[in-house]
Design an enzyme around this catalytic site. Structure first.
Site, short mmCIF file in Angstrom:
data_model
loop_
_atom_site.label_atom_id
_atom_site.label_comp_id
_atom_site.label_asym_id
_atom_site.label_seq_id
_atom_site.Cartn_x
_atom_site.Cartn_y
_atom_site.Cartn_z
N THR A 48 -12.46 55.59 59.86
CA THR A 48 -13.45 54.54 59.61
C THR A 48 -14.58 55.29 58.91
OG1 THR A 48 -14.61 54.90 61.70
CG2 THR A 48 -12.88 53.24 61.74
N HIS A 49 -15.20 54.66 57.95
CA HIS A 49 -16.24 55.31 57.14
C HIS A 49 -15.71 56.57 56.44
CE1 HIS A 49 -19.00 52.73 59.49
NE2 HIS A 49 -18.26 53.11 60.51
N SER A 97 -2.35 67.74 32.41
CA SER A 97 -3.57 67.78 31.63
C SER A 97 -3.31 68.57 30.36
CB SER A 97 -4.67 68.45 32.45
OG SER A 97 -5.64 69.05 31.61
N LYS A 142 -2.73 71.13 36.44
CA LYS A 142 -2.96 69.76 36.88
C LYS A 142 -1.69 68.91 37.02
CE LYS A 142 -6.33 67.88 37.66
NZ LYS A 142 -7.41 67.35 36.83
N GLU A 157 -4.12 55.56 39.49
CA GLU A 157 -5.46 55.28 38.96
C GLU A 157 -5.43 54.07 38.02
OE1 GLU A 157 -7.43 59.05 37.52
OE2 GLU A 157 -5.61 59.87 38.36
N LYS A 202 -4.29 30.77 27.98
CA LYS A 202 -2.98 31.45 27.92
C LYS A 202 -3.00 32.96 28.00
CE LYS A 202 -1.23 27.61 25.44
NZ LYS A 202 -2.58 27.01 25.67
N1 ARG Z 1 -2.15 25.04 20.99
C1 ARG Z 1 -2.72 24.04 21.81
C2 ARG Z 1 -3.13 24.63 23.14
O1 ARG Z 1 -2.67 25.66 23.43
C3 ARG Z 1 -1.73 22.94 22.03
C4 ARG Z 1 -2.34 21.62 22.34
C5 ARG Z 1 -3.06 21.10 21.15
N2 ARG Z 1 -3.54 19.77 21.36
C6 ARG Z 1 -4.51 19.25 20.61
N3 ARG Z 1 -4.89 18.05 20.88
N4 ARG Z 1 -5.10 19.93 19.65
O2 ARG Z 1 -3.90 24.10 23.89
#
Ligand code: ARG
Length: 460
Positions: A159-160, A281, A287, A294, A329
């Site tokens: 602990t600590h 290294s 090393k 890491e 995305k």
């Molecule tokens: N490439 C767009 C996205 O990833 C697809 C949907 C586009 N829709 C639109 N109404 N412009 O969100």
């Protein structure tokens, strides 16, 4: 579009304006990762269009055959995408048109890119979640196997970051097993929110065509369709959950990695990593660095960043689709790719590391981590624990001044302190005894660790 651009920047950006704007708005450079899911979603959609008679069976078959060919070409690495087609959805449609002609234009009946992109994301993430859970299963089994080997390996518990009480190394490993089990459960629950089909929500309001959303959901392997079209196209909670769950997972991984990094330092020397998971290294020949541990620790930062990125994108976003959503995305892909490899690296590192049992145990011999044993010993003989604590504290101080440890104090001196102390104190003060006897439920006692391992094995 040309008109708008001219209106906004016409005079100034005459040359190359279109390309800039086009590239800024395009997502094909990253959303092509969803190509297979996009095509499979379209196959389900067109199958439904044919079955419901929205387009003829013949047209549906023609489109489906074209899409299947595109899928095979994609899998063979033969599809080329074009930024002027903006995203994966329009790229696929344009490739389909080139292949089968104008009938391809019927594919987009009763559908929008808004429900299409959401569908692709659900399909992508569901597959990833299944993969992550499988990988976590492997990591969890690795931990259990290692714990089983080390039920009786004694190490200092901290602990600590100060020696606190001796524990079983197996017990320490099982603590991580529990964390990764909760992670796995969170990802499983995440699947429930991902396993829903947005397809058929169309742009935002549904469609006038007599579509069959249950059918497309079933064809794509989703549990059910979204029940509200606005929610279907604008929900990104399932991705946020994934990013949050991944952040917690990375936090857990960063903790065990931090410990591994400590353990292989000169100061600890508790483990040594296999050469296959270490680096050297360029200047210091001696090393052997725990780079991979890491890096996992460091990558927690980017995964947290992806969570915060999307939370910020989603904040205050009005319903329904907004182009902001295209920003959902890259962080998701990056997180998925980061955690899947990090889990494997961690499992590999644990599997191949050497545990220096003797050194671990020995480091509990020259410390005061048995002080609680002496206090408990006195308490067991009827001295109130607070008083026992005080007595032992004084003994520790005395030893510190004399440069010795509790196990070095002669019995005669102990008996001056309390006549309740007998010869058996020396056995009590041994680390192994201390660990062995901690058999309260979930404690580090060997029988408790064994019980945890048995339960875990049942679970796995
Ligand atoms: N490439 C767009 C996205 O990833 C697809 C949907 C586009 N829709 C639109 N109404 N412009 O969100």
């Amino acid at each position: 579009m040309t008109k708008v651009n001219q209106k906004l920047w016409g005079g100034r950006f005459e040359a190359g304006l279109e390309k800039w704007v086009e590239e800024f708005g395009a997502s094909i450079s990253f959303d092509q990762k969803m190509a297979e899911f996009d095509i499979k979603g379209s196959i389900a959609h067109v199958t439904m269009l044919g079955q419901t008679g929205i387009i003829s069976q013949e047209e549906a078959t023609q489109i489906k055959v074209g899409l299947e060919e595109l899928l095979a070409e994609y899998q063979a690495g033969d599809l080329e995408f074009d930024v002027s087609n903006e995203d994966i959805h329009m790229n696929v449609e344009s490739l389909l048109t080139a292949k089968i002609g104008s009938v391809a234009g019927k594919l987009h009946t009763a559908r929008s890119r808004n429900d299409q992109v959401a569908t692709d994301m659900h399909l992508y993430l569901k597959a990833k979640l299944i993969e992550v859970i499988e990988k976590l299963h492997h990591l969890r089994s690795t931990l259990v196997d290692l714990a089983e080997e080390h039920i009786e390996t004694i190490m200092p518990g901290y602990t600590h970051l100060q020696h606190a009480q001796p524990i079983s190394f197996g017990h320490h490993l099982m603590a991580y097993y529990n964390m990764f089990t909760r992670d796995s459960e969170r990802f499983s629950f995440n699947i429930e929110h991902t396993d829903i089909s947005p397809l058929g929500a169309a742009a935002l309001a549904g469609t006038t065509f007599p579509i069959d959303r249950d059918l497309t959901a079933e064809l794509m392997g989703f549990a059910k369709p979204y029940s509200n079209s606005l929610d279907a196209v604008s929900d990104r909670d399932f991705i946020l959950e994934f990013l949050a769950n991944s952040s917690i997972l990375m936090m857990h991984m960063s903790r065990i990695c931090e410990e591994i990094i400590n353990w292989c330092s000169n100061e600890f020397q508790f483990v040594s990593l296999s050469d296959t998971f270490s680096t050297g290294s360029s200047i210091m020949p001696q090393k052997k660095n725990p780079d991979m541990a890491e890096l996992i620790r460091g990558k927690a930062g980017r995964v947290y960043g992806n969570l915060f990125g999307l939370l910020t994108v989603m904040k205050s976003l009005p319903l329904a689709y907004n182009k902001d959503l295209q920003e959902d995305k890259e962080g998701m892909f990056d997180t998925a790719e980061t955690i899947t490899v990090a889990i494997d690296i961690l499992a590999g590192m644990l599997k191949t590391m050497t545990v220096n049992k003797e050194h671990m145990a020995a480091s509990t011999e020259k410390d005061f981590s048995n002080a609680t044993e002496l206090a408990d010993y006195l308490a067991n003989k009827g001295i109130p624990f607070r008083e026992a604590h005080e007595i032992v504290g004084k003994m520790v101080l005395e030893c510190t001044k004399a440069g010795c440890f509790l196990q070095d104090v002669p019995l005669a001196r102990y008996q001056e302190v309390s006549d309740l102390i007998e010869e058996d104190i020396y056995l009590t003060l041994q680390s192994k005894t201390a660990v062995e006897r901690r058999n309260s439920l979930g404690g580090t006692g060997f029988s408790q660790v064994l019980w945890q391992i048995k339960e875990a094995k049942k679970d796995l």
